[in-house]
Design an enzyme around this catalytic site. Structure first.
Site, PDB file in Angstrom:
ATOM      1  N   MET A  16       0.822  -1.090  -0.034  1.00 42.93           N
ATOM      2  CA  MET A  16      -0.050  -0.070   0.064  1.00 42.93           C
ATOM      3  C   MET A  16       0.903   1.167   0.183  1.00 42.93           C
ATOM      4  SD  MET A  16      -3.675  -0.829   2.094  1.00 42.93           S
ATOM      5  CE  MET A  16      -2.842  -0.714   3.596  1.00 42.93           C
ATOM      6  N   HIS A  43       9.159   1.247   3.146  1.00 44.02           N
ATOM      7  CA  HIS A  43      10.188   1.028   4.110  1.00 44.02           C
ATOM      8  C   HIS A  43      11.054   0.051   4.012  1.00 44.02           C
ATOM      9  CE1 HIS A  43       8.029  -1.752   6.486  1.00 44.02           C
ATOM     10  NE2 HIS A  43       6.838  -1.027   6.367  1.00 44.02           N
ATOM     11  N   GLY A  70      11.356  -2.769   5.536  1.00 43.08           N
ATOM     12  CA  GLY A  70      10.663  -4.059   5.485  1.00 43.08           C
ATOM     13  C   GLY A  70      10.236  -4.397   4.000  1.00 43.08           C
ATOM     14  N   HIS A  71       9.592  -3.466   3.396  1.00 44.61           N
ATOM     15  CA  HIS A  71       9.207  -3.757   1.795  1.00 44.61           C
ATOM     16  C   HIS A  71      10.215  -4.011   0.901  1.00 44.61           C
ATOM     17  CE1 HIS A  71       5.910  -0.830   3.184  1.00 44.61           C
ATOM     18  NE2 HIS A  71       4.936  -1.877   2.936  1.00 44.61           N
ATOM     19  N   GLN A  90     -10.374  -2.680   2.810  1.00 48.62           N
ATOM     20  CA  GLN A  90      -9.945  -3.220   3.954  1.00 48.62           C
ATOM     21  C   GLN A  90      -9.663  -2.082   5.054  1.00 48.62           C
ATOM     22  OE1 GLN A  90      -6.050  -4.275   1.897  1.00 48.62           O
ATOM     23  NE2 GLN A  90      -5.101  -3.745   3.789  1.00 48.62           N
TER      24      GLN A  90
END
Length: 278
Positions: A30, A34, A36-37, A61
Site C-alpha cells: 500500500m 520502508h 521491510g518492503h 480493507q
C-alpha cells in the site's frame, strides 16, 4: 523500472515476459515503503527473473474512513526507493481501475477472519482477500512475498490461495526492525518522538515471552507481557496472544509452532507486532 496504471498494459507487458520463460515475483504493497518492503523486493529478486511491486491503498480493507484518509501516500519517494532496490515493474492503479461500481465479495475463510485482528477490525480480511485475489489475477505471479509483521494476513492469504486454487507460492519474509527493536511499519510516520519511545514496549514484551518460554507457563508469560504493556504511558493494549502459529488458537506447552502477537494503540496510532517463539 516500468510504471503501469492500467491492468491491460501491465497484462500485455507480463504476457511478453512470460512468453520468454521469465518467472515473476510479486510484492503487493500500500506504499509508504520502508526497509521491510525493500527486503521483500530483495528476496523476490533472488528468486525470480522479474519483480513486480504494486502500490494501491485498498479502500475495502479499512473499516475506519479516517484511517484510510490519513494513510500515507508518498508516491514519488516510493518510486525512487523501488528504482534503487532494482524493482522491474510498478503497478500503481487508481481505485476505479481496480473496482467497478458496487462489487460484492465474500470468501469463507473460516474462523481466521474473526480472531485477533479480525475481531478488532471486522471486515478487514474480506477487503484483503478481495484485493489480493484481484492483484494475483492481474499479475499471475509465480511467487508472492509478504512480511511476517502481518502474520495473520499471511495465513489468510494462504487460505484464499488454497480455496481459489491459485497457482502462486506465498513466501513469508522476516520482520525488519529498527536498531531499537521497533518493527518497521508505514504507520510509524504518525508516531511522535515520545510515541516511538513508548512503542518499544511492544517488541520488548514479545522478547520477554520468547526469552522465558521454556521457564514459565504460558498463562504467566501472557500476564507478565500484558502488565508490561499496560504499565507503559500512552499505550492502550488491544490484544496480546501466545498462539498456535497455524490456527491462532491459544497455544499450550505442547503446541509445535508458537507465535506471540500483539496489537496496541500508541498515542493515536495502532501498531501490530509478533515474534515466532517456536
Amino acid at each position: 523500472m516500468k510504471n503501469f496504471t492500467t491492468k491491460q498494459r501491465l497484462n500485455q507487458h507480463l504476457l511478453d515476459a512470460r512468453a520468454s520463460g521469465a518467472t515473476i515475483g510479486f510484492v503487493p504493497t500500500m506504499g509508504a515503503l520502508h526497509q521491510g518492503h525493500l527486503s521483500l523486493i530483495a528476496r523476490a529478486r533472488q528468486d525470480c527473473d522479474i519483480v513486480v511491486c504494486s502500490i494501491f491503498v485498498n479502500p475495502t480493507q479499512f473499516n475506519d474512513p479516517k484511517d484510510l484518509e490519513k494513510y500515507p501516500r508518498p508516491i514519488e519517494a516510493d518510486i525512487v526507493k523501488l528504482e534503487q532496490a532494482g524493482c522491474d515493474v510498478l503497478f500503481n492503479p487508481d481505485v476505479t481501475e481496480m473496482y467497478a461500481g458496487n462489487e460484492q465479495w465474500h470468501l469463507d475463510i473460516g474462523e481466521l477472519e474473526h480472531l485477533l485482528e479480525g475481531q478488532s477490525r471486522p471486515g478487514h480480511y474480506q477487503g484483503v482477500t478481495q484485493v489480493v485475489y484481484k492483484l494475483f489475477s492481474i499479475v499471475e505471479p509465480d511467487s508472492a512475498y509478504f512480511g511476517q509483521k502481518d502474520f495473520q494476513q499471511v495465513l489468510v492469504i494462504n487460505r484464499m490461495v488454497d480455496l481459489m486454487k491459485m497457482p502462486v507460492k506465498i513466501v513469508m519474509c522476516p520482520i525488519e526492525r529498527e536498531g531499537n527493536g521497533l518493527a518497521m511499519s508505514s504507520r510509524n510516520v504518525h508516531l511522535s518522538a515520545t510515541d516511538r519511545e513508548h512503542a518499544l514496549v511492544l517488541s520488548q514484551a514479545l522478547k520477554q515471552v520468547k526469552d522465558n518460554f521454556n521457564r514459565e507457563d504460558i498463562a504467566t508469560l501472557k500476564q507478565q507481557a500484558e502488565n508490561s504493556i499496560n504499565n507503559e504511558p500512552d499505550v492502550q493494549l488491544d490484544y496480546l496472544e501466545i498462539a498456535d502459529a497455524k490456527t491462532l488458537h491459544p497455544a499450550n506447552q505442547n503446541t509445535a509452532n508458537v507465535v506471540a502477537l500483539v496489537a496496541a494503540r500508541v498515542g493515536t496510532t495502532r501498531l501490530i507486532d509478533n515474534m515466532i517463539i517456536r
